[in-house]
Design a protein around this motif. Structure first.
Motif, PDB file in Angstrom:
ATOM      1  N   LYS A  50       0.853  -1.183   0.000  1.00  0.00           N
ATOM      2  CA  LYS A  50       0.000   0.000   0.000  1.00  0.00           C
ATOM      3  C   LYS A  50       0.890   1.235   0.000  1.00  0.00           C
ATOM      4  O   LYS A  50       1.747   1.375   0.869  1.00  0.00           O
ATOM      5  CB  LYS A  50      -0.875  -0.024   1.255  1.00  0.00           C
ATOM      6  CG  LYS A  50      -2.074   0.854   1.139  1.00  0.00           C
ATOM      7  CD  LYS A  50      -3.084   0.499   2.230  1.00  0.00           C
ATOM      8  CE  LYS A  50      -4.339   1.316   2.092  1.00  0.00           C
ATOM      9  NZ  LYS A  50      -4.336   2.561   2.799  1.00  0.00           N
ATOM     10  N   ARG A  51       0.685   2.105  -0.996  1.00  0.00           N
ATOM     11  CA  ARG A  51       1.532   3.294  -1.079  1.00  0.00           C
ATOM     12  C   ARG A  51       1.321   4.232   0.096  1.00  0.00           C
ATOM     13  O   ARG A  51       0.217   4.403   0.584  1.00  0.00           O
ATOM     14  CB  ARG A  51       1.229   4.080  -2.362  1.00  0.00           C
ATOM     15  CG  ARG A  51       1.795   3.496  -3.617  1.00  0.00           C
ATOM     16  CD  ARG A  51       1.774   4.520  -4.744  1.00  0.00           C
ATOM     17  NE  ARG A  51       0.550   5.285  -4.818  1.00  0.00           N
ATOM     18  CZ  ARG A  51      -0.533   4.900  -5.476  1.00  0.00           C
ATOM     19  NH1 ARG A  51      -0.541   3.755  -6.104  1.00  0.00           N
ATOM     20  NH2 ARG A  51      -1.597   5.670  -5.517  1.00  0.00           N
ATOM     21  N   LYS A  52       2.417   4.850   0.497  1.00  0.00           N
ATOM     22  CA  LYS A  52       2.342   5.887   1.518  1.00  0.00           C
ATOM     23  C   LYS A  52       2.736   7.195   0.844  1.00  0.00           C
ATOM     24  O   LYS A  52       3.415   7.160  -0.196  1.00  0.00           O
ATOM     25  CB  LYS A  52       3.332   5.581   2.642  1.00  0.00           C
ATOM     26  CG  LYS A  52       2.992   4.345   3.433  1.00  0.00           C
ATOM     27  CD  LYS A  52       3.976   4.197   4.596  1.00  0.00           C
ATOM     28  CE  LYS A  52       3.805   2.852   5.268  1.00  0.00           C
ATOM     29  NZ  LYS A  52       4.467   1.772   4.530  1.00  0.00           N
ATOM     30  N   PRO A  53       2.340   8.335   1.427  1.00  0.00           N
ATOM     31  CA  PRO A  53       2.729   9.597   0.793  1.00  0.00           C
ATOM     32  C   PRO A  53       4.233   9.644   0.549  1.00  0.00           C
ATOM     33  O   PRO A  53       5.017   9.335   1.456  1.00  0.00           O
ATOM     34  CB  PRO A  53       2.295  10.644   1.809  1.00  0.00           C
ATOM     35  CG  PRO A  53       1.168  10.011   2.544  1.00  0.00           C
ATOM     36  CD  PRO A  53       1.520   8.557   2.624  1.00  0.00           C
TER      37      PRO A  53
ATOM     38  N   ASP B  66       5.818   7.746  -1.654  1.00  0.00           N
ATOM     39  CA  ASP B  66       6.217   6.566  -2.433  1.00  0.00           C
ATOM     40  C   ASP B  66       5.861   6.786  -3.891  1.00  0.00           C
ATOM     41  O   ASP B  66       4.990   7.592  -4.205  1.00  0.00           O
ATOM     42  CB  ASP B  66       5.425   5.324  -1.983  1.00  0.00           C
ATOM     43  CG  ASP B  66       5.843   4.841  -0.628  1.00  0.00           C
ATOM     44  OD1 ASP B  66       6.872   5.322  -0.125  1.00  0.00           O
ATOM     45  OD2 ASP B  66       5.130   3.988  -0.061  1.00  0.00           O
TER      46      ASP B  66
ATOM     47  N   GLU C 112       4.986   4.429  -7.576  1.00  0.00           N
ATOM     48  CA  GLU C 112       4.663   3.073  -8.020  1.00  0.00           C
ATOM     49  C   GLU C 112       4.772   2.993  -9.532  1.00  0.00           C
ATOM     50  O   GLU C 112       4.209   3.812 -10.254  1.00  0.00           O
ATOM     51  CB  GLU C 112       3.236   2.736  -7.583  1.00  0.00           C
ATOM     52  CG  GLU C 112       2.851   1.306  -7.871  1.00  0.00           C
ATOM     53  CD  GLU C 112       1.409   0.996  -7.451  1.00  0.00           C
ATOM     54  OE1 GLU C 112       0.827   1.733  -6.643  1.00  0.00           O
ATOM     55  OE2 GLU C 112       0.876   0.004  -7.963  1.00  0.00           O
TER      56      GLU C 112
END
Lengths: 69, 275
Positions: free
Chosen positions: A7-10, A12, A14
């Motif tokens: 799950k992306r975090k601020p 990151d 992708e």
């Protein structure tokens, strides 16, 4: 590989590389766009190099062929 | 900006700040005091938070290159949102520095930006901060309101005369899909109403992202409505849908050529003004 998707975090970023070779950048920021453009340029120069190589080979082959009696 | 306009924008900023005492900016109607640091659905208090500014070339040709300024916080929960992480944790974004943003807008203009593109998240939930920013801009700069259009009547009142182009997302063609994929009720009535209002006060581009498997339920009704209601409106069809990982309702595939062909068939059938 983890079973659960990441799950992306601020902060990151992708990038997905799909089966057919398509590259998808998620919400690309300027850094990612720069990377994409440099990959694009590199890819372009690779293609050109390959094409030139083919051409050279063809030229060499032609010379070889023309030298044949 | 003329002195009388400046006076008016100060009045609007004051009004937008006051609304946040008991927030009813959007239909979520959370009624929290954002000025005291409380947060509602959009998860942001009264501070404007910016997480990205860049010169974007991926917007519609007539807007690009566009200076995109991304503000954190959103009143929808679209499963396929590509910046969802910033809306889930908006406080990870920097509190906007207005001097810096004004300076960046000048720099981006000198780099070729045709427009200043206010997006997010959702700009409407940041209306007070955005008005403050707009009040400091040179009137020669074209302002794009890049929004999900899910907001109450207060927002159009505040924006009137300050926005040049409304870049309006119209994501779903029925309330059931909107409820599942965007996490909202009454989507069509509110968003379509705001799009019609926007068409009378500025240039309008209606944007629809083609979702695989949603051609009959979302694409067709959206295009049909546009043809019936705003036949002259510019339509932008996007094919860059990115399937979210682990989503419950949002489609999992990518839009393919066949989807696009179907979409173009509808465009021709309804004689829409595609850009």
């Amino acid at each position: 590989m983890k079973k659960k998707p990441y799950k992306r975090k601020p902060g990151d970023f992708e990038i997905r590389i799909l089966k057919k070779g398509r590259v998808v950048m998620i919400a690309a920021d300027e850094v990612l766009l720069d990377i994409a453009s440099s990959i694009g340029t590199k890819e372009k120069s690779n293609i050109e190099r390959k094409q030139n190589g083919k051409r050279r080979k063809t030229g060499k082959q032609q010379r070889k062929d023309s030298s044949k009696p | 900006m003329k002195p009388e306009d400046l006076k008016d924008i100060h009045r609007r900023i004051k009004a937008a700040k006051a609304v946040m005492d008991n927030c009813s900016i959007c239909p979520r109607d959370c009624r929290v005091n954002r000025n005291k640091g409380k947060t509602g659905y959009c998860r942001i208090d009264s501070r404007l938070r910016c997480f990205r500014e860049m010169l974007g070339y991926n917007e519609e040709a007539e807007l690009s290159p566009s200076h995109q300024i991304y503000f954190a916080g959103c009143n929808l929960s679209c499963e396929f949102c590509t910046v969802r992480e910033w809306n889930e944790q908006p406080d990870a974004a920097y509190t906007a520095n207005f001097d810096y943003l004004v300076e960046r807008i000048k720099v981006r203009k000198s780099q070729g930006a045709k427009t200043v593109n206010l997006l997010g998240g959702e700009p409407a939930v940041n209306i007070a901060g955005i008005l403050k920013l707009l009040g400091r801009l040179d009137s020669s700069i074209k302002v794009v309101w890049n929004s999900n259009m899910y907001y109450g009547p207060f927002v159009p009142e505040m924006l009137e005369g300050l926005v040049d182009i409304y870049l309006a997302d119209l994501k779903c063609g029925n309330d059931e899909c909107a409820r599942k994929i965007l996490g909202t009720d009454n989507y069509l009535r509110i968003v379509r109403g705001n799009i019609v209002k926007a068409s009378s006060v500025g240039d309008l581009i209606v944007r629809h992202i083609i979702m695989p498997g949603h051609l009959d339920c979302c694409l067709e009704p959206t295009l049909r409505w546009l043809a019936d209601t705003l036949p002259q409106a510019k339509l932008s069809l996007k094919t860059d849908y990115v399937p979210p990982i682990g989503a419950k309702y949002a489609p999992q595939g990518y839009t393919d050529k066949e989807d696009l062909q179907t979409a173009l068939k509808y465009v021709r059938k309804f004689r829409l003004n595609i850009i």
